[in-house]
Each structure stands twice: as structure tokens, then as C-alpha cells.
Write an enzyme that holds these catalytic residues in place. Structure first.
Site, PDB file in Angstrom:
ATOM      1  N   HIS A 136       0.842  -1.209   0.000  1.00 33.05           N
ATOM      2  CA  HIS A 136       0.000   0.000   0.000  1.00 33.05           C
ATOM      3  C   HIS A 136       0.870   1.249   0.000  1.00 33.05           C
ATOM      4  O   HIS A 136       1.909   1.310   0.657  1.00 33.05           O
ATOM      5  CB  HIS A 136      -0.909   0.020   1.228  1.00 33.05           C
ATOM      6  CG  HIS A 136      -2.123  -0.843   1.087  1.00 33.05           C
ATOM      7  ND1 HIS A 136      -3.040  -0.699   0.080  1.00 33.05           N
ATOM      8  CD2 HIS A 136      -2.570  -1.872   1.865  1.00 33.05           C
ATOM      9  CE1 HIS A 136      -4.022  -1.576   0.227  1.00 33.05           C
ATOM     10  NE2 HIS A 136      -3.743  -2.311   1.308  1.00 33.05           N
ATOM     11  N   CYS A 155       0.224   1.806  -5.842  1.00 36.66           N
ATOM     12  CA  CYS A 155      -0.801   2.581  -6.552  1.00 36.66           C
ATOM     13  C   CYS A 155      -0.350   4.022  -6.730  1.00 36.66           C
ATOM     14  O   CYS A 155       0.397   4.578  -5.919  1.00 36.66           O
ATOM     15  CB  CYS A 155      -2.114   2.553  -5.778  1.00 36.66           C
ATOM     16  SG  CYS A 155      -2.833   0.915  -5.578  1.00 36.66           S
ATOM     17  N   ARG A 201      -0.309   2.355 -11.651  1.00 42.53           N
ATOM     18  CA  ARG A 201       0.709   1.742 -10.817  1.00 42.53           C
ATOM     19  C   ARG A 201       2.038   2.481 -11.001  1.00 42.53           C
ATOM     20  O   ARG A 201       2.380   2.911 -12.100  1.00 42.53           O
ATOM     21  CB  ARG A 201       0.900   0.265 -11.177  1.00 42.53           C
ATOM     22  CG  ARG A 201      -0.328  -0.601 -10.997  1.00 42.53           C
ATOM     23  CD  ARG A 201      -0.691  -0.733  -9.505  1.00 42.53           C
ATOM     24  NE  ARG A 201      -1.832  -1.625  -9.304  1.00 42.53           N
ATOM     25  CZ  ARG A 201      -3.073  -1.196  -9.199  1.00 42.53           C
ATOM     26  NH1 ARG A 201      -3.341   0.116  -9.305  1.00 42.53           N
ATOM     27  NH2 ARG A 201      -4.043  -2.063  -9.010  1.00 42.53           N
TER      28      ARG A 201
END
Length: 460
Positions: free
Chosen positions: A359, A428, A437
Site C-alpha cells: 500500500h 498505486c 501503478r
């Protein structure tokens, strides 16, 4: 005792002497032996009439001239030093001064004013209820003057402000009719003026028929129809109710969204850091007790940790687990290794691409600042027996999630042209979204057993 006055008649004096001869009728005291006293000691005389006090003489004089109370001639002066009542003549009305006249009622309700000059001037005045006019106090003028002098004068605020009763008595009735009509008129004026000055009094028994006849309530001064209209106007319309409900829903939704954002951006990081820190410590404890060789690829279960990554420039330390499951790996603050359909190599493989994902925002956000990595920065991967050091070579700022070529053994776009031992970091982009990405590549530059200590990248 005063001497006999010379003006008395001799006959009267002789008669008085003769009366003293009878001891039974003699009112004088007796002698020492019980008999009559010597004649020389008895000097009979008639008791004089004392003159009246000075203020009564003044009143009698005023009455004689028609200016005091009583009929003229009631008391007449007699011989010097005595006053005797005289026959009272027929009373005559005192002459009226020029400044006022006496009003006589007329049959039609008016009044005629007669002047003292003999000429009469007639003025028709409105009829006045005798009960409403103030009546004089009983007694004469002197009694009223004494009563007024005995009444204490008001002091302080009572002397400054007149009472409501005096004000009401001084002012004439502005409206015809009784008290009920005046009260209703005052209530109507107050209602139209928009401001109520006083609470209306409840109607008396005599006013009840009039209140019932008009249909107005004594409390508000309105009819039933007016009261219903006022209640209907005060009632909220459906549009107001709907707008209020919608506003409350928006406020509730805003509060819930604020709580959700707080949970995502702050609380999830706290939970992920706790879970990731616990997993890293568990791996280190396990490695310290088991110094066996590295395990082959595919032997780890999904979500199982097998390595620890260090990024010294970003001060990152996070465990690496098998798979990229969001709930089992990424949301727990760990870094996931691509496996399964997107199987990639392990660090201890002689060649291949060691691809990882994590993340960028929330849930520990271990890859939050990997966009700041530049060529030459180091990334260290610790396993049960080795330290593997990688050097950053290139970066791809943005690519669609469907571009899986970046995970190949020779990644497309990385600049590598032949097989080797590579590492790929994915996350991300832009921040707080998952639209594209961000890709960072590096190649292995050092492999060091754990028994020889930490590599230079971690010591610096």
C-alpha cells in the site's frame, strides 16, 4: 371666684338671698356643728357663662356674616363678658363667589350653570353616573380638614408615581359602554399592534354573555376561526419538514464520512504498524532459533511471512509475506510477494525477478514514498540465512494495472536486456487512488550470510 357683676338686677339678688333661708335648698356647705354656716360666709352669686374659645368665636362671626358654617345669627353677643344663644332665623344660602357657580341638573341629562351676577348661562353637559363621581367625606369642612391633616403623605416612589386607580379616576371614559367593551377594545388594539402589554383579566360573570355572544375567547381575544388560522399558520409546512430531514441526513452523512476518513488515514496505520511489527519480531525470533537453509519457492502458504525488507533512505522496515491478498497481507501492513498465476522468483534464486507490492496510503503504507527513490539507493532483504542487497536502477512513474510485463523475469521498460537477479516494487498512483501503478526496479549487488553480520547499507 369673681365678684358679682354690677349689671345684674337687684331683684334677682334678693330672690337668691331668700332662697338661702331654707336650709334644705341651700347648696352651700354646712357649719362645723352641722348647722348652717354664718351668713357672712355665704356670698351667693350666679356662675358666669364662660366665653367660647377664640376659634368658635371666629366661626360664629363668620356664620353671622354668611361665610362660615351654620345659620347666621345662631349666636348673638349679649352683655359684655357673656354669650347667649339667639333664636335661629331662617337659613339663607350664602352668596356664590364670582369665580364659580352651582350646576343644576336638567331633565334631559344636561346641566345649567348659574352665575352670581344674576345672569344664567346654560351648558349642556354629558350625563354622569352619580356613582362614578367622588362623594365628599361626611362631616363639615373642619372635619374634612382634620382628616386630610391626619392622612400621611406618600414618600419615595409612591409620591413620584400616581396610582393606577387615581389615573383611571381622573381620566374620562374614552369609549361608551361598560368595562367589558373597553377591555375588548384594548385587547384588539394590542393584537393589531403586535405586542401584548399585559395579560388580559378573565371576564366577570356580567361579561360572560357578551363574550359568548361575540365568540371571542377571554384569554386571547380571538374568535375560534382566528385561533384555528393562527394555529395553521404556526404549523410547519411539508416542504419545511422535508428540508429539515434532508439537512439532518446530510449532517449525519458528513459526520460518518469524517469518521471513515479518520479511520482510513489514521487508525488503519496504527493497526497495520502493530501487526507488521509483531510479524517482523516473530520472524526474527524464529530465525534466531533455526539457522537452516532457505526454503524452496512455493513452499510458503498464502499470508505466511518469510523475509524482512529494509529501505534505509525511507526508514522502512516491513515483513514480506507470500501472496498479494488485500485482507491477508496488504491490509496488515506487510509487503506481498507475487505468486500463483503471477509467480515471480525468490531472492535466493540464481536469476529471476523478485516482484513485490504494498500500500502507498493507509494500512501502514510501507511504499508511501518509493517515488523518492533514485538511482543508487539501496534496498535490503533479510531472510533466515542471508542478507540480499539491491541497488535502484530505474523508475516508471505510471502504468495501467493491466501491464503485467513489468513482472517478467526481464522486466519490460526497466532497461534490463538480459537475465539477472532483479527486484520490482509496485504500488498505486496517484496517492489515495488505485487508478495506475508506480514501478521501481533494482538489481542485486550483494549477498551476505546473516552469520557475518549486517551489510554496509544497514550500518550506514
Amino acid at each position: 371666684m369673681t365678684a358679682l357683676r354690677p349689671e345684674r338686677d337687684a331683684a334677682d339678688f334678693a330672690a337668691a338671698i331668700e332662697q338661702l333661708a331654707d336650709p334644705l335648698s341651700d347648696p352651700l356647705p354646712q357649719g362645723a356643728a352641722g348647722g348652717p354656716a354664718p351668713a357672712a360666709e355665704f356670698r351667693p352669686r350666679e356662675a358666669p357663662v364662660p366665653p367660647p374659645p377664640a376659634y368658635e368665636q371666629q366661626q360664629y362671626a363668620q356664620a353671622a356674616h354668611g361665610t362660615g358654617y351654620g345659620a347666621p345669627g345662631l349666636y348673638q353677643p349679649q352683655a359684655p363678658g357673656t354669650w347667649q344663644p339667639a333664636p335661629a332665623p331662617a337659613p339663607a344660602p350664602p352668596p356664590a363667589p364670582e369665580s364659580w357657580g352651582r350646576a343644576e341638573p336638567l331633565p334631559d341629562g344636561g346641566r345649567v350653570v348659574r352665575r352670581s351676577g344674576g345672569q344664567a348661562e346654560t351648558a349642556v353637559l354629558p350625563a354622569v353616573d352619580p356613582g362614578s363621581e367622588p362623594q365628599p367625606a361626611p362631616g363639615g369642612r373642619a372635619a374634612r380638614r382634620r382628616a386630610a391633616a391626619a392622612t400621611p403623605e406618600p414618600t419615595g416612589a409612591a409620591a413620584a408615581a400616581p396610582t393606577a386607580a387615581a389615573t383611571t379616576a381622573a381620566e374620562p371614559d374614552a369609549l361608551p359602554g361598560g368595562r367589558a367593551a373597553r377591555r375588548k377594545a384594548a385587547q384588539e388594539a394590542t393584537r393589531r399592534g403586535g405586542r401584548r402589554t399585559a395579560r388580559p383579566e378573565p371576564p366577570d360573570a356580567a361579561e360572560a354573555p357578551e363574550t359568548a355572544a361575540t365568540g371571542r375567547t377571554a384569554a386571547t381575544g380571538r374568535t375560534r376561526l382566528e385561533a384555528r388560522r393562527a394555529a395553521r399558520a404556526a404549523r410547519e409546512s411539508p416542504a419545511v419538514i422535508v428540508s429539515r430531514i434532508v439537512g439532518e441526513l446530510f449532517i449525519t452523512f458528513g459526520v460518518l464520512m469524517l469518521l471513515f476518513v479518520t479511520y482510513q488515514l489514521w487508525y488503519t496505520n496504527i493497526l497495520a504498524h502493530q501487526q507488521a511489527g509483531g510479524a517482523a519480531k516473530s520472524l526474527e525470533k524464529q530465525w534466531d532459533g533455526n539457522t537452516g537453509a532457505s526454503r524452496d519457492p512455493g513452499t510458503f502458504s498464502p499470508g505466511q511471512g518469510f523475509a524482512i525488507m529494509y529501505i534505509p533512505k525511507l526508514d522502512v522496515k516491513a515483513p514480506i509475506a507470500e501472496g498479494t491478498s488485500k485482507t491477508k497481507v496488504l491490509d496488515k501492513g506487510m509487503i506481498g510477494h507475487y505468486s500463483g498465476t503471477q509467480e515471480t522468483a525468490m531472492p535466493w534464486d540464481k536469476q529471476g525477478n523478485f516482484a513485490l507490492a504494498a500500500h502507498r496510503n493507509t494500512h501502514g503504507e510501507p511504499f508511501r514514498y518509493i517515488n523518492k527513490l533514485v538511482k543508487g539507493d539501496k534496498v535490503v532483504v533479510e531472510t533466515a540465512s542471508e542478507y540480499y542487497t539491491y541497488e535502484i536502477t530505474s523508475t516508471l512513474p505510471s502504468t495501467p494495472p493491466s501491464n503485467t510485463s513489468v513482472l517478467r523475469p526481464i522486466p519490460v521498460g526497466s532497461g534490463f536486456t538480459k537475465a539477472g537477479r532483479y527486484i520490482t516494487l509496485t504500488t498505486c498512483t496517484p496517492e489515495f487512488t488505485s487508478t495506475n501503478r508506480l514501478i521501481v526496479w533494482g538489481k542485486m549487488v550483494d549477498e551476505r550470510p546473516r552469520s557475518k553480520g549486517k551489510p554496509d547499507a544497514l550500518l550506514g
